[in-house]
Design a protein around this motif. Structure first.
Motif, short mmCIF file in Angstrom:
data_model
loop_
_atom_site.label_atom_id
_atom_site.label_comp_id
_atom_site.label_asym_id
_atom_site.label_seq_id
_atom_site.Cartn_x
_atom_site.Cartn_y
_atom_site.Cartn_z
N SER A 153 10.49 22.81 2.57
CA SER A 153 9.68 23.79 2.00
C SER A 153 8.45 23.15 1.24
N GLY A 154 7.26 23.48 1.42
CA GLY A 154 6.07 23.11 0.64
C GLY A 154 5.49 21.64 1.32
N HIS B 277 0.84 -1.22 0.08
CA HIS B 277 0.10 -0.05 -0.10
C HIS B 277 0.99 1.07 -0.13
N TYR B 278 0.56 2.24 -0.82
CA TYR B 278 1.34 3.59 -0.79
C TYR B 278 0.79 4.63 0.08
N HIS B 279 1.57 5.06 0.91
CA HIS B 279 1.21 6.33 1.72
C HIS B 279 2.66 7.17 1.65
N GLY B 280 2.17 8.60 1.69
CA GLY B 280 3.18 9.64 1.75
C GLY B 280 3.43 9.93 3.00
N LEU B 281 4.64 10.12 3.58
CA LEU B 281 4.70 10.76 5.21
C LEU B 281 5.54 12.22 4.57
N PRO B 282 4.63 13.12 5.34
CA PRO B 282 4.98 14.58 5.29
C PRO B 282 6.46 15.03 5.59
#
Length: 303
Positions: free
Chosen positions: A164-165, A154-159
């Motif tokens: 920046s951004g 499963h894909y998930h993104g960690l901030p």
């Protein structure tokens, strides 16, 4: 923590202490038990009680807000224990932007879930290695996940809150993917050799940095013009060309092999496992199947 649990913990700890230190340790643990007991039953000052009640209300309000706002998502940030609260739409937009920018993923458009094909590829390779007497039947069985637990990554993104951004660090959670145990096996198998080879240019921890710096100074190499340089590679896990990485890996294995073998594995056997891990790197995101075609997955033990 209740008094019974504290006492049980102390009894267990005392049992692990060498006999020569038993009396001393028993006295220390009894003091610890008394301090813990006093702290547990001691009345809190009014200002601390009011502060705790206020923070409790804040937490409950946040929980209620999150339940009532399905468009809000909470994620742990990359490389820290801080939590990031953002909009679901923002996370999805950043994920799509990342995929377009890196060109590392392609959508599987044949309508079939890749899970069965990945499992077949793993079983075929393990059968081949066992037939060649490279692995035993016991190892073969251990490298196959329980069929009832199999699932795609499963894909998930960690901030990345420090950047920046607030871009996302892509993570492929593939703990129950078919090739996960093969990836872990290959990593555990090659890691000791790699760490030994790379020891001179690798820092293990802060103390190791200090010791190597001291040696650098004692060798007379530290000058007034010496510079300390740090570098950050953007999109590291998706920027490395796969073919180039495999060729480099093959040369490394060949250089440090003995008569073309590392343990019971030939270089060809190792490369087959490496190809399998990369080729079965598929995952699901937003009800769509994807395959990574560039770089390697962040979340796989071997890569």
């Amino acid at each position: 923590m209740t008094r019974a649990i504290v006492l049980q913990t102390i009894v267990t700890a005392c049992a692990l202490v060498p006999p020569c230190f038993y009396n001393l340790s028993k006295h220390a643990f009894l003091q610890l038990e008394r301090i813990t007991h006093d702290l547990y039953f001691k009345q809190l000052p009014r200002n601390l009680i009011r502060c705790a009640q206020s923070e409790y209300k804040i937490i409950r309000n946040i929980q209620r807000l999150l339940r009532e706002q399905p468009d809000i998502v909470v994620r742990r940030t990359d490389k820290s224990k801080v939590f990031y609260i953002g909009k679901v739409d923002d996370f999805e937009r950043k994920a799509q932007e990342y995929m377009l920018k890196t060109q590392a993923y392609v959508e599987v458009t044949n309508g079939r879930c890749p899970l069965a094909d990945n499992l077949h590829a793993v079983q075929t390779l393990l059968d081949y290695l066992m037939a060649k007497n490279v692995i035993t039947r016991k190892q073969h069985n251990k490298l196959l996940l329980n069929l009832n637990k199999l699932e795609l990554g499963h894909y998930h993104g960690l901030p990345k809150s420090r950047k920046s951004g607030t871009p996302l660090q892509p993570i492929i959670a593939s703990i129950n993917a078919p090739a996960t145990l093969v990836s872990k096996f290959l990593n555990d198998f090659l890691a000791p050799m790699f760490l030994q080879v790379a020891r001179k240019i690798t820092f293990i921890n802060g103390i190791d940095v200090v010791r190597k710096l001291e040696k650098y100074v004692s060798d007379g190499r530290f000058k007034s013009a010496t510079k300390f340089i740090t570098a950050d590679v953007t999109d590291l896990y998706t920027m490395i060309p796969r073919q180039g990485a495999l060729e480099t890996f093959a040369r490394f294995c060949l250089k440090h092999s003995k008569r073309g073998k590392i343990g019971t594995f030939t270089i060809d056997h190792i490369m087959k496992m490496a190809h399998l891990i990369l080729d079965t790197n598929t995952f699901i995101y937003n009800k769509k199947y994807y395959r990574q075609i560039r770089g390697s997955a962040m979340g796989s033990a071997f890569t």
